[in-house]
Design an enzyme around this catalytic site. Sequence first.
Site, PDB file in Angstrom:
ATOM      1  N   ASP A  12       0.583  -1.035  -0.166  1.00  0.00           N
ATOM      2  CA  ASP A  12      -0.032   0.125   0.091  1.00  0.00           C
ATOM      3  C   ASP A  12       0.952   1.205  -0.046  1.00  0.00           C
ATOM      4  OD1 ASP A  12      -1.151  -2.216   1.282  1.00  0.00           O
ATOM      5  OD2 ASP A  12      -2.804  -1.254   1.850  1.00  0.00           O
ATOM      6  N   GLU A  43      -4.467   2.208  -3.037  1.00  0.00           N
ATOM      7  CA  GLU A  43      -5.739   2.727  -2.378  1.00  0.00           C
ATOM      8  C   GLU A  43      -5.299   3.487  -1.400  1.00  0.00           C
ATOM      9  OE1 GLU A  43      -8.160   0.946   0.172  1.00  0.00           O
ATOM     10  OE2 GLU A  43      -6.293   0.793   1.709  1.00  0.00           O
ATOM     11  N   ASN A  44      -4.087   4.061  -0.596  1.00  0.00           N
ATOM     12  CA  ASN A  44      -3.885   5.047  -0.057  1.00  0.00           C
ATOM     13  C   ASN A  44      -3.026   6.130  -0.401  1.00  0.00           C
ATOM     14  OD1 ASN A  44      -3.383   2.392   2.356  1.00  0.00           O
ATOM     15  ND2 ASN A  44      -5.135   3.649   2.423  1.00  0.00           N
ATOM     16  N   ASN A  71     -10.392  -1.134   0.351  1.00  0.00           N
ATOM     17  CA  ASN A  71     -11.521  -0.407   0.909  1.00  0.00           C
ATOM     18  C   ASN A  71     -11.580   0.935   0.806  1.00  0.00           C
ATOM     19  OD1 ASN A  71      -9.290  -0.638   2.737  1.00  0.00           O
ATOM     20  ND2 ASN A  71     -10.506   0.470   4.315  1.00  0.00           N
ATOM     21  N   HIS A  72     -10.325   1.861   0.250  1.00  0.00           N
ATOM     22  CA  HIS A  72     -10.439   3.183   0.179  1.00  0.00           C
ATOM     23  C   HIS A  72     -10.547   3.512  -1.461  1.00  0.00           C
ATOM     24  CE1 HIS A  72     -10.224   4.171   4.283  1.00  0.00           C
ATOM     25  NE2 HIS A  72      -9.018   3.706   4.537  1.00  0.00           N
ATOM     26  N   HIS A 151      -6.951  -7.856   0.083  1.00  0.00           N
ATOM     27  CA  HIS A 151      -7.016  -6.707   1.173  1.00  0.00           C
ATOM     28  C   HIS A 151      -7.927  -7.072   2.329  1.00  0.00           C
ATOM     29  CE1 HIS A 151      -5.675  -2.767   1.186  1.00  0.00           C
ATOM     30  NE2 HIS A 151      -6.921  -2.157   1.831  1.00  0.00           N
ATOM     31  N   HIS A 176      -3.076  -4.299   3.347  1.00  0.00           N
ATOM     32  CA  HIS A 176      -4.332  -3.365   4.092  1.00  0.00           C
ATOM     33  C   HIS A 176      -3.480  -3.257   5.535  1.00  0.00           C
ATOM     34  CE1 HIS A 176      -7.578  -1.662   5.645  1.00  0.00           C
ATOM     35  NE2 HIS A 176      -7.764  -2.458   6.742  1.00  0.00           N
ATOM     36  N   HIS A 178      -0.726  -2.905   6.455  1.00  0.00           N
ATOM     37  CA  HIS A 178       0.611  -1.977   6.608  1.00  0.00           C
ATOM     38  C   HIS A 178       1.694  -2.568   7.235  1.00  0.00           C
ATOM     39  CE1 HIS A 178      -1.531   1.819   4.984  1.00  0.00           C
ATOM     40  NE2 HIS A 178      -2.075   0.741   4.455  1.00  0.00           N
TER      41      HIS A 178
END
Length: 259
Positions: A12, A43-44, A71-72, A151, A176, A178
């Site tokens: 991520d 996604e982040n 999820n983001h 994720h 997810h 991290h």
Amino acid sequence: MSTLYSILFLGDVMGKPGRDALESGLQGLVARHRPLFVIVNGENAAGGFGITPEIADEMFAIGVDVITLGNHAFNKREIYGYLDADKPIVRPVNLPDGSPGKGSVRVEKGGINLDVTNACGRVFMDGYDDPFHALDLESDVAGMHWFVDFHGEATSEKVAMAWHLDGRATAVVGTHTHVQTSDARILPRGTAAITDVGMCGPHDGVIGMDKAAVLAKFRTSMPARFEVSKGPGILHGVVVQVERETGRAVHIEAFRVEP
């Protein structure tokens, strides 16, 4: 031609420190590992929550072949149309029909057709259909070279998914949380697996976020505004070696690169 090829996957990307680390470090990783494909979870990438078209284009411009999300995926509304365009970027496959974008993409390089799928777990995460069923359906249409970014929050769910797809997927990598786990291995039927790859972002925060705000949240239980830590970014990822003829993984190596 070698009977093996490699896939480089980076965890991520967390805000600008993660993007800067990716930009400065990717070419060195490519020179060292000589991957055929480069996949990045983005996604982040936009301030810790979501991704924008501009950031995605920057990643593709420096040599990323596929971007996976999580999820983001939909935090930035401007990404919706981009996800529906003909771009190698995937959001979780186990979303309701009508969600923007796609859950799988096929890319071709060097005579290899690689399918890349993104899915989200359901343990401690809301709004997702059954990922096991969704990936069963994907396995019916994926080719022999199939890379899955799962994720999820729970280590148990991610380990279970790797076993569920052993022998069908080339690799099942967790994202997810991290924090890179130390369990990278090849499962008995030839699937490379790791519970979590880790992140590309500032290591001096709390999973990439400014530690003062996170500590205040934990100590007081009061609402707190989380922002990406301003420290330099590190890179976490894996390199997977794969048999061209079978799509089976033969080696997986986790790595960490500090600035």
